[in-house]
Design a protein around this motif. Structure first.
Motif, PDB file in Angstrom:
ATOM      1  N   SER A 101       0.814  -1.211   0.000  1.00 46.30           N
ATOM      2  CA  SER A 101       0.000   0.000   0.000  1.00 46.30           C
ATOM      3  C   SER A 101       0.856   1.273   0.000  1.00 46.30           C
ATOM      4  O   SER A 101       0.329   2.374  -0.108  1.00 46.30           O
ATOM      5  CB  SER A 101      -0.944  -0.001   1.211  1.00 46.30           C
ATOM      6  N   GLY A 102       2.186   1.127   0.131  1.00 45.12           N
ATOM      7  CA  GLY A 102       3.056   2.303  -0.001  1.00 45.12           C
ATOM      8  C   GLY A 102       3.730   2.751   1.284  1.00 45.12           C
ATOM      9  O   GLY A 102       4.387   3.797   1.304  1.00 45.12           O
ATOM     10  N   LYS A 103       3.643   1.967   2.353  1.00 51.44           N
ATOM     11  CA  LYS A 103       4.183   2.381   3.650  1.00 51.44           C
ATOM     12  C   LYS A 103       5.715   2.559   3.605  1.00 51.44           C
ATOM     13  O   LYS A 103       6.238   3.588   4.030  1.00 51.44           O
ATOM     14  CB  LYS A 103       3.822   1.352   4.736  1.00 51.44           C
ATOM     15  N   THR A 104       6.392   1.554   3.065  1.00 49.81           N
ATOM     16  CA  THR A 104       7.857   1.637   3.026  1.00 49.81           C
ATOM     17  C   THR A 104       8.311   2.730   2.061  1.00 49.81           C
ATOM     18  O   THR A 104       9.282   3.451   2.327  1.00 49.81           O
ATOM     19  CB  THR A 104       8.448   0.268   2.631  1.00 49.81           C
ATOM     20  N   LYS A 111      10.941   5.771   2.554  1.00 55.15           N
ATOM     21  CA  LYS A 111      12.084   6.006   1.662  1.00 55.15           C
ATOM     22  C   LYS A 111      12.099   7.457   1.189  1.00 55.15           C
ATOM     23  O   LYS A 111      13.162   8.054   1.031  1.00 55.15           O
ATOM     24  CB  LYS A 111      12.015   5.073   0.450  1.00 55.15           C
ATOM     25  N   TYR A 146      14.692   8.551  -2.179  1.00 53.24           N
ATOM     26  CA  TYR A 146      14.111   8.959  -3.462  1.00 53.24           C
ATOM     27  C   TYR A 146      13.533  10.355  -3.280  1.00 53.24           C
ATOM     28  O   TYR A 146      13.172  10.737  -2.170  1.00 53.24           O
ATOM     29  CB  TYR A 146      12.966   8.035  -3.850  1.00 53.24           C
TER      30      TYR A 146
HETATM   31  P1  ADP Z   1       4.367  -1.613   1.708  1.00 58.24           P
HETATM   32  O1  ADP Z   1       5.561  -1.132   2.481  1.00 58.24           O
HETATM   33  O2  ADP Z   1       3.103  -0.968   2.133  1.00 58.24           O
HETATM   34  O3  ADP Z   1       4.253  -3.102   1.690  1.00 58.24           O
HETATM   35  P2  ADP Z   1       5.791  -0.607  -0.585  1.00 58.24           P
HETATM   36  O4  ADP Z   1       6.007   0.823  -0.274  1.00 58.24           O
HETATM   37  O5  ADP Z   1       6.932  -1.530  -0.402  1.00 58.24           O
HETATM   38  O6  ADP Z   1       4.533  -1.162   0.198  1.00 58.24           O
HETATM   39  O7  ADP Z   1       5.317  -0.713  -2.098  1.00 58.24           O
HETATM   40  C1  ADP Z   1       4.367   0.136  -2.696  1.00 58.24           C
HETATM   41  C2  ADP Z   1       4.279  -0.171  -4.179  1.00 58.24           C
HETATM   42  O8  ADP Z   1       5.482   0.193  -4.824  1.00 58.24           O
HETATM   43  C3  ADP Z   1       4.047  -1.629  -4.471  1.00 58.24           C
HETATM   44  O9  ADP Z   1       3.148  -1.716  -5.563  1.00 58.24           O
HETATM   45  C4  ADP Z   1       5.393  -2.148  -4.857  1.00 58.24           C
HETATM   46  O10 ADP Z   1       5.287  -3.207  -5.780  1.00 58.24           O
HETATM   47  C5  ADP Z   1       6.029  -0.927  -5.505  1.00 58.24           C
HETATM   48  N1  ADP Z   1       7.484  -0.918  -5.319  1.00 58.24           N
HETATM   49  C6  ADP Z   1       8.152  -1.011  -4.145  1.00 58.24           C
HETATM   50  N2  ADP Z   1       9.487  -0.931  -4.352  1.00 58.24           N
HETATM   51  C7  ADP Z   1       9.664  -0.772  -5.672  1.00 58.24           C
HETATM   52  C8  ADP Z   1      10.815  -0.608  -6.516  1.00 58.24           C
HETATM   53  N3  ADP Z   1      12.054  -0.585  -6.016  1.00 58.24           N
HETATM   54  N4  ADP Z   1      10.621  -0.460  -7.839  1.00 58.24           N
HETATM   55  C9  ADP Z   1       9.374  -0.467  -8.359  1.00 58.24           C
HETATM   56  N5  ADP Z   1       8.261  -0.616  -7.627  1.00 58.24           N
HETATM   57  C10 ADP Z   1       8.389  -0.766  -6.308  1.00 58.24           C
END
Ligand code: ADP
Length: 630
Positions: free
Chosen positions: A422-425, A429, A435
Motif C-alpha cells: 500500500s506504499g508504507k515503506t 524512503k 528517493y
Molecule cells: P508496503 O511497504 O506498504 O508493503 P511498498 O512501499 O513496499 O509497500 O510498495 C508500494 C508499491 O510500490 C508496491 O506496488 C510495490 O510493488 C512498488 N514498489 C516497491 N518498491 C519498488 C521498486 N524498487 N521499484 C518499483 N516498484 C516498487
C-alpha cells in the motif's frame, strides 16, 4: 551496421579511435588510483625492455675481439664487463620487481574498491535499479570469464610500452646494418650497400605490420563477438558448477534431489565450454588458423632480415661480432613488432568491455544536493511535512504514492498502517530522501528538504528498516556504528531495547562478535534479538525522529508484546513513526494513518478510526481481530 562504428553492443569490434580513447581513460583511472604501482611497473618494464641490449652489444665486442686482434687484456676486460653488467642488470631487475610486487599486493583490493566505492556513493535511486545490478553483473562476468575490462588495461599498456622500447633499442643497434658499406670487390653483392635496401626492409616490415594484426585481430574478435555466449555459459557455471559449495541449498538439494535438475543446466555450461562447445569449435577452426597465419607472417620479416645480414657479412661489410649483434637485435625487434601488434589488437578487443565498465562508473549522481545546514535544535523542534506528494518508481507506470499530505506532530507517535504494497515503506524512503517525490514536496521546518545538505538531513532520522542488516562485528560497534564508542551509552541503548539480560550473558559483553564469520567465539542471535540490537542502534544515534518499519515482523508474540510495552520508553521525547500491517501493534500510537493503494485514506486515533462504519481501518481491524478472538 558498419563494423567500425562505435556501438554500445559489446559484440561489435570497435573503431581504433574509440578503442584508444577508452584505453586512455582507463589508464588515467589506474594512474589516479594506484600511482605507485603504475610507476614501479613502468620503471621495471623500461629496465627489462632496454637492458638486454647491453648484453647483446658487449657480446658482439667479445666476439669481434676473439675473431680479430685477440688482445688478452682487452678480452679479459670485455668478458668481465659483460659478466658484471649482466649481474648488475639482473640484480636491479629483481629489486624493481620486488618493489612492484609490494604495491601489486593491494591490486585486487583497490580494483574492487573502484566498484565498491561507486556503488556506495551513487544515488540510492540508481543503486536500486535492476539495470544497475544487471550492468554490474555483466562486468563481473567479463572479469571472471576472461579477465576482460579494466583489469586488463595495466598489463596491456605496459606490454605496449615495453614492446615499443624494445623496438627502439633494436632499431638503435641495427642502424649500422644499413649504413655500413660493402667493399667494392664484393661483385654483385656490392649493391647490398644501396640505401634502398633499408627502404625495402622497412616496406616488408610495414606490410607485415598491417597483415599480421589483421589476422591476429580476426582470431581475437571471435571471443569479443561471442562475449554474450561466453558470459551466459559462465553465469550458469558460476551457479550450477558450484552447487555443492552452497550451504544454503544443502537441505533442499537433499530433500528434492535438485542436483538432478541442476545437472541439466550444468550441461548447458558444457555446451559452451566443453570440447564440443562453440569456443572449442572456433579454436580448432578459424581462431587457430588466424593465430598461426599471423605468427607465420611475422616470421617472414625475421627471415628477410636474416638473409640480408648474412649476405652483407658474406660480402665483407662487417665482422662476426656485428652479425651476432644484428641477429640478436633483429630477433628482439621482430618480437617487439609482434608484441605491439598483438597488444594493440587485444586493447581493441577489450574496448567494448571497457565501455561497459566506464558506463557503470559514469553513472551520474543526479539527485540535487542542497547546501543549507540543518539548524541544531536542543528542543528537537523539527517539523516535517508531506505536501501533496506523489511518487512513481523509475521505469514504473503506477504511482506508489498518490497525493500524500501529512504533518508530523513533534514528539508524537504516528502509526502508518495498510495492507502489503500500500506504499508504507515507499513513504519512509521518501521521508529519508532515498528517493525524491515525482510531484509535490517534503518540507523540513517549512523548507524543501532538497535544499538541505543531505548528510545533515539524514542526521535527524534513525530508522530500523524492515530488512535491516547487522554486521558480523563486535556488538558494541554494531550499536554505535563506529569503532570508538561510548560504552555506557551503548549498554543503556541495548537495555532500553530489551537486550540487557542477554548482554550480561555474553562472554565479552559489548566486545562479543555477532555471528561466527570473523570470530569462532562469535554469537548467533535470533531474529527477535537482532531486531532489538537494530533498535538499540537507532537509539544510539539519538536522532529527533525514530522510525520503525514493521519492527515486529520477525518477532514471536512474546517479543512483540515486549516491544509494544517498551515503545513509549524507547521513543522518549522523539517524534516516532511506527509502520506495521498488524493493527493491534499500533493501538498505542497517538495517531494512525491508513494507507491504501498509495494514498492516505483515513487518519485519526484508534478509537476514532474504529468507530467509522465501513471505513478501511475498521475493515482491517475486524479481519485481523478474528485471528486473536478468544
Ligand atoms: P508496503 O511497504 O506498504 O508493503 P511498498 O512501499 O513496499 O509497500 O510498495 C508500494 C508499491 O510500490 C508496491 O506496488 C510495490 O510493488 C512498488 N514498489 C516497491 N518498491 C519498488 C521498486 N524498487 N521499484 C518499483 N516498484 C516498487
Amino acid at each position: 551496421m558498419k563494423k567500425n562504428k562505435k556501438t554500445n553492443s559489446d559484440n561489435e569490434l570497435m573503431s581504433w579511435r574509440d578503442a584508444a580513447k577508452l584505453n586512455i581513460r582507463a589508464l588515467k583511472l589506474w594512474w589516479r588510483r594506484m600511482p605507485q604501482l603504475m610507476t614501479s611497473y613502468l620503471v621495471l618494464f623500461v629496465w627489462d625492455a632496454l637492458t638486454p641490449y647491453v648484453g647483446i652489444y658487449l657480446s658482439a665486442l667479445v666476439i669481434d675481439e676473439l675473431a680479430g686482434a685477440r688482445d688478452p687484456h682487452r678480452l679479459f676486460f670485455l668478458v668481465a664487463l659483460t659478466l658484471i653488467s649482466a649481474a648488475v642488470i639482473s640484480l636491479v631487475s629483481a629489486i624493481l620487481r620486488k618493489w612492484a610486487n609490494t604495491y601489486e599486493a593491494g591490486l585486487w583490493y583497490k580494483f574492487n574498491n573502484i566498484f565498491s566505492e561507486k556503488l556506495l556513493s551513487m544515488d540510492y535511486v540508481d543503486r536500486d535499479k535492476t539495470e544497475t545490478a544487471a550492468l554490474l553483473s555483466t562486468i563481473r562476468q567479463n572479469i571472471n570469464g576472461g579477465g576482460w575490462g579494466l583489469i586488463r588495461v595495466p598489463s596491456n599498456i605496459l606490454s605496449l610500452v615495453s614492446s615499443v622500447l624494445t623496438l627502439f633499442g633494436g632499431v638503435a643497434l641495427t642502424v649500422t646494418l644499413f649504413t655500413s658499406k660493402v667493399p667494392d670487390g664484393a661483385g654483385a653483392l656490392t649493391s647490398l650497400g644501396n640505401p634502398l635496401f633499408a627502404l625495402l626492409i622497412a616496406a616488408v616490415m610495414i606490410a607485415i605490420t598491417v597483415i599480421s594484426p589483421m589476422l591476429s585481430n580476426k582470431a581475437g574478435s571471435y571471443w569479443a563477438k561471442n562475449a554474450d555466449v561466453h558470459r551466459e555459459g559462465n553465469r550458469f557455471f558460476e551457479f550450477f558448477g558450484f552447487l555443492g559449495f552452497r550451504p544454503e541449498y544443502a537441505m533442499d538439494v537433499r530433500m528434492y534431489r535438485f542436483d538432478k535438475v541442476c545437472e541439466k543446466y550444468n550441461t548447458k555450461k558444457d555446451g559452451v565450454f566443453s570440447s564440443h562447445g562453440i569456443f572449442a569449435h572456433y579454436a580448432r577452426g578459424p581462431i587457430g588458423l588466424y593465430r598461426a597465419a599471423s605468427s607465420a607472417v611475422s616470421v617472414i620479416f625475421t627471415g628477410v632480415v636474416y638473409a640480408f645480414v648474412c649476405l652483407k657479412a658474406w660480402a665483407g661489410a662487417f665482422g662476426l661480432g656485428a652479425v651476432t649483434q644484428y641477429v640478436s637485435s633483429v630477433t628482439r625487434l621482430s618480437g617487439s613488432v609482434d608484441g605491439i601488434i598483438s597488444t594493440l589488437g587485444d586493447m581493441r578487443n577489450n574496448a567494448p568491455f571497457l565501455e561497459l565498465t566506464l558506463r557503470f562508473l559514469d553513472i551520474p549522481n543526479n539527485m540535487y544536493q542542497g547546501s543549507l545546514t540543518v539548524e541544531k535544535r536542543r528542543d528537537r523542534k523539527y517539523e516535517v511535512e508531506f505536501r501533496d506528494v506523489s511518487f512513481r518508481y523509475p521505469g514504473s507506470e503506477n504511482y506508489a504514492l498518490r497525493h500524500v499530505n501529512m504533518k508530523f506532530e513533534i514528539g508524537r507517535r504516528l502509526a502508518v498502517v495498510g495492507e502489503n504494497g500500500s506504499g508504507k515503506t515507499t513513504f519512509i524512503k521518501l521521508l529519508c530522501r532515498l528517493y525524491d517525490p515525482t510531484e509535490g514536496e517534503i518540507l523540513l521546518n517549512g523548507i524543501d528538504i532538497r535544499k538541505y545538505r543531505y548528510d545533515e538531513y539524514m542526521a535527524i532520522f534513525s530508522v530500523v528498516f524492515q530488512d535491516f542488516r547487522l554486521f558480523a562485528l563486535p556488538l558494541g560497534e554494531n550499536v554505535a556504528a563506529r569503532a570508538d564508542y561510548d560504552e555506557s551509552l551503548a549498554r543503556d541503548c541495548l537495555e532500553k531495547a530489551g537486550f540487557g539480560e542477554r548482554l550480561r550473558e555474553l562472554p565479552d559483553g559489548l566486545g562479543t562478535y555477532l555471528y561466527k564469520d570473523y570470530d569462532k567465539d562469535g554469537v548467533s542471535v535470533s531474529g527477535g534479538e537482532a531486531q532489538k540490537i537494530a533498535i538499540a542502534r537507532a537509539l544510539y544515534k539519538d536522532a529527533p525522529f525514530i522510525i520503525l518499519d514493521e519492527p515486529t515482523a520477525a518477532l514471536d508474540p512474546m517479543a512483540e508484546a515486549e516491544i509494544y510495552s517498551k515503545f513509549n520508553d524507547i521513543a522518549g521525547d522523539k517524534t516516532a513513526i511506527y509502520i506495521s500491517h498488524r493493527l493491534s501493534s499500533c493501538k498505542f500510537c497517538d495517531e494512525i494513518a491508513v494507507f491504501c493503494e498509495g494514498a492516505v485514506i483515513q487518519q485519526g486515533s484508534h478509537e476514532a478510526l474504529l468507530s467509522v462504519e465501513g471505513g478501511k481501518y475498521r475493515e482491517l481491524w475486524l479481519a485481523q481481530a478474528q485471528y486473536y478472538a478468544e
